[in-house]
Design a protein around this motif. Structure first.
Motif, PDB file in Angstrom:
ATOM      1  N   ASP A  74      -6.007   5.803   4.119  1.00 42.17           N
ATOM      2  CA  ASP A  74      -5.840   6.726   3.002  1.00 42.17           C
ATOM      3  C   ASP A  74      -5.710   8.168   3.490  1.00 42.17           C
ATOM      4  O   ASP A  74      -4.879   8.924   2.988  1.00 42.17           O
ATOM      5  CB  ASP A  74      -7.018   6.615   2.035  1.00 42.17           C
ATOM      6  CG  ASP A  74      -7.007   5.305   1.262  1.00 42.17           C
ATOM      7  OD1 ASP A  74      -5.932   4.691   1.140  1.00 42.17           O
ATOM      8  OD2 ASP A  74      -8.081   4.887   0.783  1.00 42.17           O
ATOM      9  N   TYR A 114       1.191   4.418  -2.844  1.00 43.87           N
ATOM     10  CA  TYR A 114       1.165   5.861  -2.593  1.00 43.87           C
ATOM     11  C   TYR A 114       2.432   6.545  -3.083  1.00 43.87           C
ATOM     12  O   TYR A 114       2.397   7.709  -3.475  1.00 43.87           O
ATOM     13  CB  TYR A 114       0.915   6.143  -1.114  1.00 43.87           C
ATOM     14  CG  TYR A 114      -0.559   6.263  -0.831  1.00 43.87           C
ATOM     15  CD1 TYR A 114      -1.270   7.380  -1.264  1.00 43.87           C
ATOM     16  CD2 TYR A 114      -1.260   5.251  -0.184  1.00 43.87           C
ATOM     17  CE1 TYR A 114      -2.623   7.489  -1.051  1.00 43.87           C
ATOM     18  CE2 TYR A 114      -2.619   5.354   0.026  1.00 43.87           C
ATOM     19  CZ  TYR A 114      -3.298   6.471  -0.405  1.00 43.87           C
ATOM     20  OH  TYR A 114      -4.637   6.580  -0.225  1.00 43.87           O
ATOM     21  N   ARG A 117       0.845  -1.205   0.000  1.00 42.04           N
ATOM     22  CA  ARG A 117       0.000   0.000   0.000  1.00 42.04           C
ATOM     23  C   ARG A 117       0.876   1.249   0.000  1.00 42.04           C
ATOM     24  O   ARG A 117       0.586   2.237  -0.676  1.00 42.04           O
ATOM     25  CB  ARG A 117      -0.915  -0.024   1.230  1.00 42.04           C
ATOM     26  CG  ARG A 117      -2.023   1.015   1.256  1.00 42.04           C
ATOM     27  CD  ARG A 117      -3.109   0.685   0.237  1.00 42.04           C
ATOM     28  NE  ARG A 117      -4.298   1.484   0.486  1.00 42.04           N
ATOM     29  CZ  ARG A 117      -5.317   1.112   1.256  1.00 42.04           C
ATOM     30  NH1 ARG A 117      -5.268  -0.063   1.873  1.00 42.04           N
ATOM     31  NH2 ARG A 117      -6.362   1.872   1.410  1.00 42.04           N
ATOM     32  N   THR A 168     -12.767  12.766  -1.611  1.00 40.06           N
ATOM     33  CA  THR A 168     -11.618  13.142  -0.784  1.00 40.06           C
ATOM     34  C   THR A 168     -11.544  14.656  -0.682  1.00 40.06           C
ATOM     35  O   THR A 168     -11.668  15.355  -1.690  1.00 40.06           O
ATOM     36  CB  THR A 168     -10.307  12.601  -1.388  1.00 40.06           C
ATOM     37  OG1 THR A 168     -10.419  11.195  -1.597  1.00 40.06           O
ATOM     38  CG2 THR A 168      -9.129  12.869  -0.478  1.00 40.06           C
TER      39      THR A 168
END
Length: 327
Positions: A281, A107, A103, A307
């Motif tokens: 996130d 990013y 993960r 977001t």
């Protein structure tokens, strides 16, 4: 016919009511607890008909487990072992740790390198408690080992570093992951209304019994003040700030959010808050936007669905993502 004494009749008369009372759950109420874990303060508030003590214990146990897994300061942690040996030989790791590394690399790609867990190659040279920073020579040597492309993952449980001088730190994602794990635990237990926070990361589950939760963004220059309050429900929030771990050296604020390019503290911004559907996130993005700066950071946020971001610079100016301004 058997006759009953007055006492026996009284007991017989009230027994059904007493049984019903004993079968009823405890009165529903808000319950709250705080504790220290993962180098910061954890807090949970929830609505429950039952005594929440077992739930609080489960949350504490889960966060302690994650600290033992992910802390660079715990010598027996999986992260510490990887830092010590992955530059020499391939390490077998847990699937959970592998997924967090994967993960993090996602990013790294999404943010063009702004989110980079190998910043620790320079970050470990800072001592915020003692107010000590590396000199330029030390930083120049450490920066040669920064770059997440030095991490090689082989599914489902292998990692090695192509550079023996590389180190990693999951501080930009670990607390968000811990929040998500905690919220999943609460949902499994049937909790529908809760607030869970860990340092600058938090999640509100449901609403506050008929109205939104009001969650504050700390004023970056005053611990006692709130910069603004946000109405929230079923939403994650993460704030990265230059006030969370810092010291002043030669008039400059030396804080823990480092540039992967220079190994030095990022100048310009004081606080970045990101809101989205989950905490892992939100955590990663608040760090990334801080590193990218207001313009590039908001451009990234405005490309992502569901977001939002709120940025406070060192002059106190506030900037919002497009969805919060109607742009």
């Amino acid at each position: 016919m058997v006759s009953l004494t007055p006492t026996a009749r009284l007991i017989t008369l009230f027994t059904p009511a007493l049984l019903l009372l004993l079968a009823m759950p405890a009165q529903a109420r808000w319950q709250q607890q705080d504790w220290d874990v993962m180098g910061t303060r954890a807090s949970v508030t929830l609505w429950s008909e039952q005594d929440a003590a077992p739930l609080f214990d489960a949350l504490k146990e889960e966060m302690a487990r994650l600290n033992a897994l992910l802390s660079p300061w715990v010598e027996s942690s999986e992260l510490a072992r990887v830092n010590a040996h992955a530059g020499e030989t391939t390490q077998t790791i847990s699937v959970e740790f592998y997924q967090l590394l994967a993960r993090s690399l996602d990013y790294y790609q999404l943010t063009d390198g702004a989110f980079d867990i190998t910043f620790a190659s320079a970050g470990h040279l800072y001592d915020y408690r003692e107010g000590k920073a590396p000199n330029d020579t030390q930083l120049a040597a450490a920066n040669q080992h920064i770059g997440a492309d030095r991490i090689e993952l082989t599914a489902p449980d292998k990692v090695r570093f192509r550079d023996p001088g590389t180190r990693i730190d999951l501080g930009g994602i670990a607390k968000g992951y811990a929040i998500d794990q905690g919220i999943a635990l609460l949902k499994e237990a049937g909790v529908e209304h809760a607030y869970l926070s860990l340092g600058g990361d938090s999640y509100v589950l449901g609403d506050h019994r008929g109205r939104p939760w009001e969650v504050g963004i700390q004023h970056p220059r005053s611990k006692q003040d709130i910069a603004m309050k946000l109405p929230m429900a079923d939403l994650a929030m993460s704030t990265s700030g230059d006030y969370q771990r810092y010291f002043i050296q030669d008039g400059r604020r030396i804080h823990h959010i480092l540039s992967p390019k220079t190994g030095k503290s990022i100048d310009g911004l004081a606080s970045v808050t990101v809101l989205c559907d989950n905490s892992i996130d939100a955590d990663a993005l608040s760090t990334s936007v801080f590193v990218l700066g207001a313009d590039k950071g908001l451009a990234l946020i405005n490309r992502l669905p569901e977001t939002s971001a709120i940025i406070i610079d060192r002059e106190g100016n506030v900037t919002y993502s497009n969805d919060l301004t109607g742009g």
